[in-house]
Design an enzyme around this catalytic site. Structure first.
Site, PDB file in Angstrom:
ATOM      1  N   ASP A   1       0.814  -1.255   0.043  1.00 50.12           N
ATOM      2  CA  ASP A   1       0.063  -0.045  -0.016  1.00 50.12           C
ATOM      3  C   ASP A   1       0.783   1.290  -0.026  1.00 50.12           C
ATOM      4  OD1 ASP A   1      -2.059   1.634   0.250  1.00 50.12           O
ATOM      5  OD2 ASP A   1      -2.126   1.246   2.454  1.00 50.12           O
TER       6      ASP A   1
ATOM      7  N   ASP B   1      -1.964   5.899  -4.950  1.00 46.31           N
ATOM      8  CA  ASP B   1      -2.413   4.866  -3.830  1.00 46.31           C
ATOM      9  C   ASP B   1      -2.723   3.446  -4.250  1.00 46.31           C
ATOM     10  OD1 ASP B   1      -3.199   3.761  -1.474  1.00 46.31           O
ATOM     11  OD2 ASP B   1      -4.279   5.372  -0.752  1.00 46.31           O
TER      12      ASP B   1
END
Ligand SMILES: *[C@@H]1O[C@H](CO)[C@@H](O)[C@H](O)[C@H]1NC(C)=O
Ligand SMILES: *[C@@H]1O[C@H](CO)[C@@H](O)[C@H](O)[C@H]1NC(C)=O
Length: 381
Positions: free
Chosen positions: A92, A269
């Site tokens: 992430d 992201d």
């Protein structure tokens, strides 16, 4: 931290599915059909064997294959402890902490292995729930990259236990150390301090035709030229918290919108599936695409209007970075749904903030250059 919260909103959605199943007695298959995004989950729910998919041929570069789960999570295998135990973690770029769920330990030895806890904890916010994570340290392995004494959280009280162990065991945050809750050292810091990589760079490839076994790759220590074409568009990181950079202009079709005339910011992201549009431009965005919000919250386009959905274009450090409708419109049980979402996450400069999730990253191979604080994008292979 907000972005981490956003990443965790997905967990909540997943939790929502579970509660749905438990409360309404719906089968996963029914939910799959309702949500249209879970194809493949039942078909092949076995844990992927990554061995066949990565090449191992360059020194000090690790190729981490990433599987696609529920069409929303991209997970890679990471090992913890001695002897190593495998976990599937969400890699992430929108957060900085490493944590796994202790309930996902697959042998009884697992908690015992993590007895070197410092007695400190940090708390992650799950919307209204809080997740308290005790901190420990142990060896962490990502393919051929081994980090000793890496600090990580081993969560014991995750709220949605029954479902996602074996499909999703934790998060490996890859944003800047400034974002790490509790000032925990990040995995990248550990990797670099221990001289594990030839270059302080990592990059992500997301396949346009993902399968559960292979949806893309995280390349630690470099780029894989086979996975992109053309030149990288580099842009400076504007704030070393997220992987954040400036957007100079945003166009829909041939029309510059002027929304970024005072500058916009964007963060890239990998922990978010959708493209997030600044809240204040959401209505205009929907108007320009001919989309409307359906009762279930989806943004849908009537098939008569589908030809009119424009290519959208970001201007990043002087270069045009287009996203065609094929990248952000999904055909879904006979209707078309936009892969977008509004965000009111503020940027510190006060400029509108975009979040570029997997919808964007399937089109663009992304490179994260830690030494030069810059992000690069090239057409995905
Ligand atoms: C979670 O933590 C926040 C901040 O400490 C607190 O205000 C909130 O009440 C907590 N929520 C729950 C459900 O415990
Ligand atoms: C931004 O673009 C200019 C012109 O192409 C280039 O010289 C510069 O290196 C780019 N910025 C970064 C951080 O790479």
């Amino acid at each position: 931290r907000k972005c981490l919260t956003l990443a965790l909103v997905f967990l909540q959605l997943l939790g929502g599915f579970v509660r749905h199943i438990l409360q309404k007695g719906k089968s996963i298959r029914e939910l799959m059909e309702e949500n249209g995004v879970l194809e493949g989950f039942l078909r092949n729910n076995e844990k992927a064997d990554p061995a066949s998919k990565y090449h191992f041929n360059k020194d000090a570069v690790a190729y981490e294959p990433i599987g696609n789960y529920l069409n929303a999570f991209y997970l890679g295998e990471t090992s913890f402890g001695t002897p190593p135990q495998d976990f599937l973690v969400l890699c992430d770029t929108g957060s900085s902490n490493l944590w796994v769920l202790s309930t996902c330990c697959r042998t009884q030895a697992c908690p015992a292995n993590h007895n070197r806890f410092r007695g400190q904890t940090y708390t992650l916010s799950y919307g209204s729930d809080n997740l308290t994570v005790p901190l420990g340290y142990d060896t962490v392995t990502v393919q051929n990259t081994v980090v000793c004494n890496q600090e990580f959280g081993l969560s014991e009280n995750e709220p949605i236990r029954p479902f996602y162990c074996s499909d999703f065991d934790g998060i490996l945050g890859m944003a800047y150390p400034a974002m790490a809750v509790g000032s925990s050292p990040t995995v990248m810091q550990g990797i670099l301090q221990q001289g594990q990589l030839s270059e302080p760079i990592f990059s992500f490839y997301f396949s346009g035709q993902p399968t559960q076994q292979y949806a893309g790759e995280l390349i630690l220590g470099g780029v894989d030229p086979q996975l992109y074409s053309g030149q990288n568009t580099w842009t400076p990181v504007t704030q070393e918290v997220y992987w954040q950079f400036g957007i100079e202009e945003f166009a829909m079709g041939n029309q510059a919108t002027g929304w970024c005339s005072q500058g916009c910011q964007a963060i890239v992201d990998t922990g978010i599936f959708l493209l997030a549009v600044p809240q204040q431009y959401m209505n205009s965005f929907l108007q320009a695409t001919g989309a409307q919000q359906a009762q279930n919250g989806d943004f849908v386009v009537n098939c008569n209007y589908i030809q009119g959905v424009p290519t959208i274009t970001f201007v990043i450090n002087g270069s045009q970075v287009p996203l065609p409708p094929s990248a952000y419109v999904f055909s879904n049980n006979g209707y078309y749904r936009l892969g977008i979402k509004a965000t009111s996450l503020p940027s510190t400069s006060g400029q509108p903030l975009w979040i570029l999730g997997d919808v964007f990253l399937k089109e663009y191979y992304s490179v994260y250059d830690i030494a030069n604080n810059r992000v690069g994008f090239a057409y995905s292979a």
